[in-house]
Design an enzyme around this catalytic site. Structure first.
Site, PDB file in Angstrom:
ATOM      1  N   GLU A 106       7.079   2.018   2.799  1.00  0.00           N
ATOM      2  CA  GLU A 106       7.388   0.863   1.954  1.00  0.00           C
ATOM      3  C   GLU A 106       8.885   0.707   1.741  1.00  0.00           C
ATOM      4  O   GLU A 106       9.391  -0.416   1.661  1.00  0.00           O
ATOM      5  CB  GLU A 106       6.681   0.988   0.601  1.00  0.00           C
ATOM      6  CG  GLU A 106       5.176   0.814   0.665  1.00  0.00           C
ATOM      7  CD  GLU A 106       4.422   2.114   0.868  1.00  0.00           C
ATOM      8  OE1 GLU A 106       3.182   2.097   0.860  1.00  0.00           O
ATOM      9  OE2 GLU A 106       5.111   3.149   1.043  1.00  0.00           O
ATOM     10  N   PHE A 168      -6.565   5.293 -10.435  1.00  0.00           N
ATOM     11  CA  PHE A 168      -6.019   5.741  -9.158  1.00  0.00           C
ATOM     12  C   PHE A 168      -5.025   4.696  -8.627  1.00  0.00           C
ATOM     13  O   PHE A 168      -5.313   3.516  -8.568  1.00  0.00           O
ATOM     14  CB  PHE A 168      -7.151   5.958  -8.150  1.00  0.00           C
ATOM     15  CG  PHE A 168      -6.674   6.358  -6.786  1.00  0.00           C
ATOM     16  CD1 PHE A 168      -6.113   7.611  -6.572  1.00  0.00           C
ATOM     17  CD2 PHE A 168      -6.777   5.477  -5.727  1.00  0.00           C
ATOM     18  CE1 PHE A 168      -5.666   7.975  -5.301  1.00  0.00           C
ATOM     19  CE2 PHE A 168      -6.338   5.834  -4.460  1.00  0.00           C
ATOM     20  CZ  PHE A 168      -5.774   7.090  -4.237  1.00  0.00           C
ATOM     21  N   GLN A 169      -3.845   5.159  -8.247  1.00  0.00           N
ATOM     22  CA  GLN A 169      -2.759   4.330  -7.712  1.00  0.00           C
ATOM     23  C   GLN A 169      -2.388   3.182  -8.656  1.00  0.00           C
ATOM     24  O   GLN A 169      -2.040   2.082  -8.220  1.00  0.00           O
ATOM     25  CB  GLN A 169      -3.106   3.793  -6.322  1.00  0.00           C
ATOM     26  CG  GLN A 169      -3.100   4.898  -5.261  1.00  0.00           C
ATOM     27  CD  GLN A 169      -3.084   4.374  -3.834  1.00  0.00           C
ATOM     28  OE1 GLN A 169      -3.497   3.247  -3.557  1.00  0.00           O
ATOM     29  NE2 GLN A 169      -2.613   5.198  -2.926  1.00  0.00           N
ATOM     30  N   LYS A 218      -6.014  -6.896  -8.270  1.00  0.00           N
ATOM     31  CA  LYS A 218      -6.995  -7.095  -7.208  1.00  0.00           C
ATOM     32  C   LYS A 218      -8.103  -8.064  -7.615  1.00  0.00           C
ATOM     33  O   LYS A 218      -8.566  -8.872  -6.799  1.00  0.00           O
ATOM     34  CB  LYS A 218      -7.591  -5.744  -6.811  1.00  0.00           C
ATOM     35  CG  LYS A 218      -8.411  -5.767  -5.531  1.00  0.00           C
ATOM     36  CD  LYS A 218      -8.782  -4.361  -5.095  1.00  0.00           C
ATOM     37  CE  LYS A 218      -9.519  -4.381  -3.766  1.00  0.00           C
ATOM     38  NZ  LYS A 218      -9.852  -2.985  -3.304  1.00  0.00           N
ATOM     39  N   MET A 534      31.367  12.245   4.179  1.00  0.00           N
ATOM     40  CA  MET A 534      32.137  11.660   3.081  1.00  0.00           C
ATOM     41  C   MET A 534      32.015  12.511   1.814  1.00  0.00           C
ATOM     42  O   MET A 534      33.013  12.767   1.124  1.00  0.00           O
ATOM     43  CB  MET A 534      31.673  10.225   2.804  1.00  0.00           C
ATOM     44  CG  MET A 534      32.477   9.519   1.726  1.00  0.00           C
ATOM     45  SD  MET A 534      32.096   7.746   1.589  1.00  0.00           S
ATOM     46  CE  MET A 534      33.132   7.085   2.898  1.00  0.00           C
TER      47      MET A 534
END
Length: 637
Positions: A106, A168-169, A218, A534
């Site tokens: 993602e 969940f999630q 959803k 750097m």
């Protein structure tokens, strides 16, 4: 008819419509209360008229409404990754005029959407699932906000009944993304879906561009619209500066002896106007990283990029200038150095009424945030330049232009080449600049973050807007490869060159799979010095040379690329470099070159707490020095 309250959002209008149908009268005060938690005022500012309701979308699911709205907004590509919560939306791309590009994480999706937007000027779109899908795009959202990149992020969410139950999630998506977006909003009714998506695109691309997040539960995505949805918003007129303000800018340009145009990303759409203004007013131009190419760097008036690792001549010129005209730039700390030492001549000219600071910015809240302007010019800076052009006067300015030319001659970008024939990052980038010079008008360069990024700014020459795609404000390592993918998808007829460091490339090299899947002809040049160079330099300068966790253990990048079926080779010496660059430039498909370089320090460098004129110049220090100069203050962040 009903008149909306300024700031009333889509959900408020949904509630208003439902209340009206049931005979309930909502007051403006109650509507304002409903909108109080919103971060972005609605684009709906004109009186609402009760016209015949549009029933074209009745019978569609929430997922279908999202897809139809994307089509209506002109979306051609979406970058995303699948998950249970976003399946009702993802399913709509099975047969769609929109191309769905699956990156390998993602975060890569988000950076690809950024690269797409920066290379094309269109809004980048990303679709993720809930929970970790959403949290993985926090970095791209913050990156897009810092670099004013138009982006719409759509995230799936658990059903409304499960929100707040640690399902969940599940995560509190709006709460997490609110600080790093222009607007974050959770859709809770099927009626508002299409209206909210349209407004998301307006918010992302209007004013100062930036990211917008829309959370899509959803159950809302699977429900069906019965009747009409919330009407689309009417857009407010753009802010335009007054003629009196523009005339004052022209007066100061005529009066000033040593003016300079300091140009930022806000002017990226004003290539023609900027070049005409610089020529007509006869004023030198310096740019920020994101504005490189808006003004042709081969033009004698160009002073190239300024700032911490910018050109010494631009930094000196800023400090000597009596009128700094900031066009679409925001006086970022990397371009000002320590403010107490910034632009002493312009400050003096401001006090004496013969110069100072002019600030063109589309976001009025920027005025005075860092530097108090003598003249503030609100609105689109490109439109403002068009207003300025007819009234600005040509001035000879021979003394000032000769001074700028002398600074360019005395303090060029330079480095010391190794005596044993090995190559430095600067050597390779200078060779790439020459190799791609005949195709410069078609070239788009994406970078990671670190020495290679700044050295690309220094040793490439930039002549086209949107030819540099890089993470500026946030400095996100790993940005380069997915951003190059987005740029290539947006500009299939252009040559996309990735200049990356080994450290940055290691962070997102899994997205080579996306390059393979779509056979994107990206040219990947890895500046492989085996270190986070750097930061390693800062350890030597600020921490008495104590080196901790800045050396890399790298894979064989050539074998890695070959495992994906790409052409790949390595080069580690000056003798083989010309042939390597020729092979790299002329390759037809994806190609990776592993340039094994000698570690170095990026100079010029303005040290923390110092003014722009107080630079370490090339030759003044080297990475191999046993004793480094004593530094005061903190290391750069």
């Amino acid at each position: 008819s009903l008149t909306p309250v300024c700031g009333c959002d889509s959900r408020s209008w949904t509630m208003l419509r439902l209340a009206r149908r049931s005979g309930t009268v909502q007051t403006q005060h109650s509507l304002a209360a409903l909108a109080a938690g919103r971060r972005w005022k609605s684009a709906l500012t004109a009186p609402y008229e009760d016209e015949e309701e549009d029933l074209r979308f009745s019978g569609l699911t929430g997922g279908q409404l999202v897809h139809e709205a994307l089509v209506e907004c002109g979306v051609q590509h979406v970058f995303g990754y699948s998950g249970g919560a976003n399946l009702p939306i993802l399913d709509q791309f099975h047969k769609s005029p929109i191309t769905f590009v699956m990156n390998r994480s993602e975060q890569c999706c988000g950076h690809a959407a950024e690269g797409y937007a920066r290379a094309s000027g269109r809004v980048g779109v990303v679709l993720t699932t809930s929970g970790p899908g959403l949290t993985n795009i926090i970095t791209p959202l913050q990156d897009a906000k810092g670099d004013s990149t138009p982006m719409v992020a759509l995230s799936g969410q658990v059903p409304m009944a499960a929100v707040g139950t640690d399902a969940f999630q599940e995560c509190l998506a709006v709460d997490l993304t609110r600080p790093c977006t222009k607007w974050s909003y959770q859709v809770r009714s099927i009626e508002e879906v299409r209206s909210v998506v349209h407004e998301a695109f307006h918010v992302a691309s209007s004013g100062k561009p930036g990211p917008v997040h829309i959370d899509l539960p959803k159950d809302v995505m699977t429900s069906v619209l019965r009747g009409a949805g919330v009407p689309l918003h009417m857009l407010p007129p753009p802010i335009t500066p007054s003629h009196e303000v523009i005339q004052e800018v022209a007066r100061l340009l005529s009066l000033a002896k040593k003016p300079i145009l300091y140009v930022g990303q806000g002017a990226v759409g004003g290539r023609k106007e900027l070049r005409a203004l610089a020529a007509k007013a006869n004023v030198p131009v310096t740019t920020t990283l994101h504005a490189m190419g808006v003004f042709d760097e081969e033009d004698p008036l160009s002073l190239h990029m300024l700032g911490m690792h910018g050109s010494a001549y631009a930094n000196f010129a800023i400090q000597e200038s009596d009128l700094i005209v900031a066009i679409g730039s925001r006086f970022d700390d990397r371009t000002t150095g320590a403010l107490v030492h910034y632009a002493p001549e312009a400050r003096k000219a401001h006090e004496e009424g013969r110069g100072g600071f002019v600030h063109f910015d589309i976001e009025p809240s920027q005025f005075g945030r860092v530097v108090q302007p003598t003249v503030a010019v609100p609105g689109d800076c490109v439109a403002a330049m068009r207003m300025l052009l007819p009234i600005v006067e040509y001035k000879e300015r021979s003394d000032w232009l000769n001074r700028c030319a002398s600074l360019k001659q005395s303090f060029p970008f330079s480095f010391t080449a190794p005596s044993d024939g090995r190559i430095k990052t600067q050597t390779v980038i200078a060779a790439l600049n020459e190799g791609f010079k005949p195709q410069r008008e078609k070239l788009v360069v994406s970078t990671g973050v670190g020495n290679h990024q700044m050295m690309s700014c220094q040793f490439m020459r930039w002549s086209e807007p949107r030819s540099i795609v890089s993470s500026g404000s946030l400095g996100t390592m790993g940005f380069g490869l997915p951003a190059a993918i987005g740029a290539q998808v947006a500009q299939p007829d252009k040559i996309v060159l990735l200049i990356d460091g080994d450290s940055s490339f290691n962070m997102t090299l899994n997205d080579l799979g996306t390059v393979k899947e779509h056979q994107l002809p990206i040219k990947m040049a890895i500046m492989n010095d085996g270190a986070q160079q750097m930061v390693k330099v800062w350890q030597k300068l600020f921490f008495d040379g104590r080196l901790v966790a800045t050396d890399n253990v790298n894979p064989d990048f050539v074998m890695l690329a070959q495992a994906y079926g790409f052409e790949a080779f390595s080069c580690d010496n000056i003798r083989d470099l010309p042939a390597a660059v020729e092979r790299f430039v002329n390759a037809k498909g994806p190609i990776l070159a592993d340039f094994r370089t000698v570690p170095d320090i990026c100079l010029p460098m303005v040290a923390p707490g110092k003014g722009l004129q107080e630079m370490f110049l090339p030759g003044s220090i080297t990475f191999d020095d046993e004793v480094m100069p004593e530094m005061t203050g903190d290391a750069p962040s």
